[in-house]
Design a protein around this motif. Structure first.
Motif, PDB file in Angstrom:
ATOM      1  N   VAL A  74       0.843  -1.191   0.000  1.00 55.05           N
ATOM      2  CA  VAL A  74       0.000   0.000   0.000  1.00 55.05           C
ATOM      3  C   VAL A  74       0.883   1.248   0.000  1.00 55.05           C
ATOM      4  O   VAL A  74       1.723   1.415   0.874  1.00 55.05           O
ATOM      5  N   VAL A  75       0.678   2.114  -0.991  1.00 54.96           N
ATOM      6  CA  VAL A  75       1.386   3.391  -1.065  1.00 54.96           C
ATOM      7  C   VAL A  75       0.357   4.483  -0.818  1.00 54.96           C
ATOM      8  O   VAL A  75      -0.614   4.607  -1.569  1.00 54.96           O
ATOM      9  N   LYS A  76       0.539   5.262   0.236  1.00 54.00           N
ATOM     10  CA  LYS A  76      -0.393   6.344   0.585  1.00 54.00           C
ATOM     11  C   LYS A  76       0.138   7.643  -0.021  1.00 54.00           C
ATOM     12  O   LYS A  76       1.189   8.127   0.362  1.00 54.00           O
ATOM     13  N   PHE A  77      -0.607   8.188  -0.993  1.00 50.71           N
ATOM     14  CA  PHE A  77      -0.225   9.440  -1.635  1.00 50.71           C
ATOM     15  C   PHE A  77      -0.807  10.646  -0.914  1.00 50.71           C
ATOM     16  O   PHE A  77      -0.512  11.774  -1.242  1.00 50.71           O
ATOM     17  N   GLY A  78      -1.644  10.413   0.065  1.00 51.83           N
ATOM     18  CA  GLY A  78      -2.287  11.465   0.846  1.00 51.83           C
ATOM     19  C   GLY A  78      -3.321  10.831   1.750  1.00 51.83           C
ATOM     20  O   GLY A  78      -3.403   9.609   1.865  1.00 51.83           O
ATOM     21  N   ASP A  79      -4.137  11.669   2.388  1.00 49.91           N
ATOM     22  CA  ASP A  79      -5.142  11.144   3.306  1.00 49.91           C
ATOM     23  C   ASP A  79      -6.218  10.322   2.607  1.00 49.91           C
ATOM     24  O   ASP A  79      -6.773   9.392   3.183  1.00 49.91           O
ATOM     25  N   SER A  80      -6.527  10.663   1.365  1.00 50.06           N
ATOM     26  CA  SER A  80      -7.636   9.992   0.697  1.00 50.06           C
ATOM     27  C   SER A  80      -7.241   9.236  -0.570  1.00 50.06           C
ATOM     28  O   SER A  80      -8.108   8.676  -1.244  1.00 50.06           O
ATOM     29  N   VAL A  81      -5.954   9.214  -0.910  1.00 45.02           N
ATOM     30  CA  VAL A  81      -5.524   8.549  -2.144  1.00 45.02           C
ATOM     31  C   VAL A  81      -4.440   7.528  -1.817  1.00 45.02           C
ATOM     32  O   VAL A  81      -3.441   7.841  -1.164  1.00 45.02           O
ATOM     33  N   GLN A  82      -4.665   6.302  -2.275  1.00 46.34           N
ATOM     34  CA  GLN A  82      -3.661   5.265  -2.074  1.00 46.34           C
ATOM     35  C   GLN A  82      -3.690   4.285  -3.233  1.00 46.34           C
ATOM     36  O   GLN A  82      -4.689   4.162  -3.939  1.00 46.34           O
ATOM     37  N   LEU A  83      -2.579   3.595  -3.426  1.00 47.06           N
ATOM     38  CA  LEU A  83      -2.456   2.537  -4.411  1.00 47.06           C
ATOM     39  C   LEU A  83      -2.171   1.262  -3.630  1.00 47.06           C
ATOM     40  O   LEU A  83      -1.263   1.240  -2.799  1.00 47.06           O
ATOM     41  N   ALA A  84      -2.955   0.217  -3.878  1.00 44.52           N
ATOM     42  CA  ALA A  84      -2.748  -1.054  -3.201  1.00 44.52           C
ATOM     43  C   ALA A  84      -2.650  -2.165  -4.234  1.00 44.52           C
ATOM     44  O   ALA A  84      -3.449  -2.225  -5.164  1.00 44.52           O
ATOM     45  N   VAL A  85      -1.654  -3.021  -4.076  1.00 45.35           N
ATOM     46  CA  VAL A  85      -1.477  -4.178  -4.937  1.00 45.35           C
ATOM     47  C   VAL A  85      -1.484  -5.403  -4.031  1.00 45.35           C
ATOM     48  O   VAL A  85      -0.645  -5.522  -3.140  1.00 45.35           O
ATOM     49  N   ASP A  86      -2.452  -6.287  -4.263  1.00 47.17           N
ATOM     50  CA  ASP A  86      -2.603  -7.486  -3.444  1.00 47.17           C
ATOM     51  C   ASP A  86      -2.032  -8.699  -4.165  1.00 47.17           C
ATOM     52  O   ASP A  86      -2.104  -8.791  -5.399  1.00 47.17           O
ATOM     53  N   ALA A  87      -1.501  -9.624  -3.376  1.00 48.47           N
ATOM     54  CA  ALA A  87      -0.999 -10.880  -3.933  1.00 48.47           C
ATOM     55  C   ALA A  87      -1.317 -12.011  -2.964  1.00 48.47           C
ATOM     56  O   ALA A  87      -1.277 -11.828  -1.751  1.00 48.47           O
ATOM     57  N   LEU A  88      -1.636 -13.167  -3.521  1.00 44.19           N
ATOM     58  CA  LEU A  88      -1.786 -14.356  -2.699  1.00 44.19           C
ATOM     59  C   LEU A  88      -0.405 -14.833  -2.298  1.00 44.19           C
ATOM     60  O   LEU A  88       0.524 -14.821  -3.099  1.00 44.19           O
ATOM     61  N   ALA A  89      -0.275 -15.242  -1.057  1.00 39.80           N
ATOM     62  CA  ALA A  89       1.001 -15.776  -0.575  1.00 39.80           C
ATOM     63  C   ALA A  89       0.825 -17.259  -0.283  1.00 39.80           C
ATOM     64  O   ALA A  89      -0.273 -17.725   0.000  1.00 39.80           O
ATOM     65  N   SER A  90       1.913 -17.991  -0.358  1.00 38.88           N
ATOM     66  CA  SER A  90       1.868 -19.421  -0.090  1.00 38.88           C
ATOM     67  C   SER A  90       2.853 -19.753   1.015  1.00 38.88           C
ATOM     68  O   SER A  90       4.041 -19.447   0.920  1.00 38.88           O
ATOM     69  N   THR A  91       2.339 -20.357   2.084  1.00 34.70           N
ATOM     70  CA  THR A  91       3.173 -20.821   3.190  1.00 34.70           C
ATOM     71  C   THR A  91       2.721 -22.233   3.542  1.00 34.70           C
ATOM     72  O   THR A  91       1.737 -22.734   2.998  1.00 34.70           O
ATOM     73  N   ALA A  92       3.401 -22.854   4.493  1.00 31.36           N
ATOM     74  CA  ALA A  92       2.997 -24.187   4.928  1.00 31.36           C
ATOM     75  C   ALA A  92       1.583 -24.157   5.501  1.00 31.36           C
ATOM     76  O   ALA A  92       0.805 -25.090   5.319  1.00 31.36           O
ATOM     77  N   GLU A  93       1.230 -23.082   6.183  1.00 26.09           N
ATOM     78  CA  GLU A  93      -0.101 -22.965   6.788  1.00 26.09           C
ATOM     79  C   GLU A  93      -1.169 -22.609   5.754  1.00 26.09           C
ATOM     80  O   GLU A  93      -2.323 -23.010   5.880  1.00 26.09           O
ATOM     81  N   TYR A  94      -0.797 -21.847   4.736  1.00 26.46           N
ATOM     82  CA  TYR A  94      -1.728 -21.416   3.688  1.00 26.46           C
ATOM     83  C   TYR A  94      -1.144 -21.755   2.322  1.00 26.46           C
ATOM     84  O   TYR A  94      -0.758 -20.874   1.556  1.00 26.46           O
ATOM     85  N   PRO A  95      -1.075 -23.045   1.983  1.00 22.04           N
ATOM     86  CA  PRO A  95      -0.462 -23.418   0.697  1.00 22.04           C
ATOM     87  C   PRO A  95      -1.367 -23.097  -0.485  1.00 22.04           C
ATOM     88  O   PRO A  95      -2.591 -23.132  -0.377  1.00 22.04           O
ATOM     89  N   LEU A  96      -0.752 -22.756  -1.594  1.00 24.20           N
ATOM     90  CA  LEU A  96      -1.474 -22.569  -2.852  1.00 24.20           C
ATOM     91  C   LEU A  96      -1.290 -23.830  -3.691  1.00 24.20           C
ATOM     92  O   LEU A  96      -0.166 -24.317  -3.834  1.00 24.20           O
ATOM     93  N   GLU A  97      -2.383 -24.327  -4.238  1.00 22.03           N
ATOM     94  CA  GLU A  97      -2.309 -25.549  -5.030  1.00 22.03           C
ATOM     95  C   GLU A  97      -1.352 -25.400  -6.207  1.00 22.03           C
ATOM     96  O   GLU A  97      -0.693 -26.348  -6.613  1.00 22.03           O
ATOM     97  N   GLU A  98      -1.292 -24.176  -6.752  1.00 24.11           N
ATOM     98  CA  GLU A  98      -0.458 -23.938  -7.925  1.00 24.11           C
ATOM     99  C   GLU A  98       1.030 -24.039  -7.610  1.00 24.11           C
ATOM    100  O   GLU A  98       1.852 -24.237  -8.500  1.00 24.11           O
ATOM    101  N   LEU A  99       1.392 -23.875  -6.356  1.00 26.64           N
ATOM    102  CA  LEU A  99       2.791 -23.923  -5.948  1.00 26.64           C
ATOM    103  C   LEU A  99       3.008 -25.183  -5.121  1.00 26.64           C
ATOM    104  O   LEU A  99       2.815 -25.201  -3.918  1.00 26.64           O
TER     105      LEU A  99
END
Length: 113
Positions: A74-99
């Motif tokens: 999350v990059v906050k450009f001000g009080d009301s403007v932000q850019l957020a880029v989400d990604a799925l993560a894969s760990t032993a507790e939350y594995p992704l089938e694709e990985l």
């Protein structure tokens, strides 16, 4: 100099296995990076903590009745403007089938590709 002190103290004050530790869930603010100069002009905006507040949110979200680990930059450009880029993560507790683990050696024609 402070960054060097923190890096040297890491084994003493760090989190063991941070990729799977519950302590990392939440919002983290980027205070310093030493690789902003190597990023592209667009990426540089997303890692330049001297100009913008930059956060990384790590949380679990239920998607299609499955708990998924999400990492959001999350990059906050001000009080009301932000850019957020989400990604799925894969760990032993939350594995992704694709990985999944390799079943073979991973070598093709004798090369590890």
């Amino acid at each position: 100099q402070l960054v060097l002190q923190l890096e040297e103290a890491q084994p003493k004050f760090g989190i063991d296995q941070p990729a799977i530790a519950p302590q990392v869930k939440g919002r983290w603010r980027l205070l310093h990076t030493n690789n902003a100069d190597t990023a592209s002009p667009i990426q540089r905006k997303a890692v330049d903590a001297s100009k913008y507040n930059i956060y990384q949110d790590i949380f679990v979200k239920n998607i299609d009745n499955v708990d998924r680990l999400i990492v959001s930059q999350v990059v906050k450009f001000g009080d009301s403007v932000q850019l957020a880029v989400d990604a799925l993560a894969s760990t032993a507790e939350y594995p992704l089938e694709e990985l999944t683990k390799r079943e073979g050696t991973g070598k093709v024609l004798g090369l590890n590709i």
